[in-house]
Design a protein around this motif. Structure first.
Motif, mmCIF file in Angstrom:
data_model
loop_
_atom_site.group_PDB
_atom_site.id
_atom_site.type_symbol
_atom_site.label_atom_id
_atom_site.label_comp_id
_atom_site.label_asym_id
_atom_site.label_seq_id
_atom_site.Cartn_x
_atom_site.Cartn_y
_atom_site.Cartn_z
ATOM 1 N N GLY A 1 0.819 -1.207 0.000
ATOM 2 C CA GLY A 1 0.000 0.000 0.000
ATOM 3 C C GLY A 1 0.852 1.255 0.000
ATOM 4 O O GLY A 1 1.910 1.293 0.638
ATOM 5 N N ILE B 1 2.915 1.553 10.175
ATOM 6 C CA ILE B 1 3.116 2.869 9.576
ATOM 7 C C ILE B 1 3.288 3.835 10.735
ATOM 8 O O ILE B 1 2.425 3.935 11.603
ATOM 9 N N VAL C 1 1.108 5.239 1.085
ATOM 10 C CA VAL C 1 0.581 5.976 2.229
ATOM 11 C C VAL C 1 0.729 7.481 1.976
ATOM 12 O O VAL C 1 1.831 7.948 1.667
ATOM 13 N N SER D 1 5.186 3.967 1.901
ATOM 14 C CA SER D 1 4.648 2.732 1.337
ATOM 15 C C SER D 1 4.983 1.594 2.298
ATOM 16 O O SER D 1 5.880 1.715 3.128
ATOM 17 N N THR D 2 4.242 0.518 2.145
ATOM 18 C CA THR D 2 4.487 -0.640 3.002
ATOM 19 C C THR D 2 4.153 -1.913 2.243
ATOM 20 O O THR D 2 3.231 -1.930 1.422
ATOM 21 N N ILE E 1 -4.398 4.999 2.653
ATOM 22 C CA ILE E 1 -3.603 3.862 2.194
ATOM 23 C C ILE E 1 -4.287 3.342 0.933
ATOM 24 O O ILE E 1 -5.493 3.077 0.943
ATOM 25 N N SER E 2 -3.510 3.218 -0.148
ATOM 26 C CA SER E 2 -4.092 2.747 -1.404
ATOM 27 C C SER E 2 -3.202 1.690 -2.034
ATOM 28 O O SER E 2 -1.996 1.649 -1.802
#
Length: 127
Positions: A56, A85, A58, A74-75, A105-106
């Motif tokens: 995802g 996060i 962020v 990002s993660t 978060i996408s």
């Protein structure tokens, strides 16, 4: 009748893995209260319940972005693992007030987490 039961069991076995939540996020919202020039850290935890990694991006939205920074933008979380996060809230000379926005978060993870950030001169604001 036996065919119906066998079909029901087969459908249950196919659908059951998809019925569980793909991921869990905690907390679902954030409300931080800080005094001027105080730094506060907050952690968002994400548990991946999938059999594959999830990723995802962020970002921050709203008027909080001047006072909140992200440790990571990002993660990627491995299967059956937990990721974090990190957010830092800093009342950098902010006048007393309330600032609102969202952590977005996408990607494989789709979540909007509301954030409220209160600042106050002097002592830390009590809950």
């Amino acid at each position: 009748m036996m065919v119906n039961i066998a079909l029901l069991l087969l459908l249950t076995a196919i659908v059951a893995p998809f019925a569980a939540a793909e991921y869990e996020i905690f907390p679902e919202s954030i409300h931080e209260r800080v005094k001027t020039y105080e730094l506060v850290e907050q952690i968002i935890s994400i548990k991946n319940n999938n059999a594959v990694p999830i990723t995802g991006a962020v970002t921050l939205e709203g008027n909080i972005s001047e006072f909140v920074t992200l440790e990571n933008t990002s993660t990627t979380i491995q299967p059956d693992s937990q990721g974090e996060i990190g957010l830092h809230f800093f009342g950098k000379g902010a006048s007393e007030g309330r600032y609102e926005g969202e952590l977005v978060i996408s990607g494989d993870i789709e979540k909007r987490i509301p954030i409220v950030f209160d600042t106050k001169e002097g002592d830390t604001v009590s809950a």
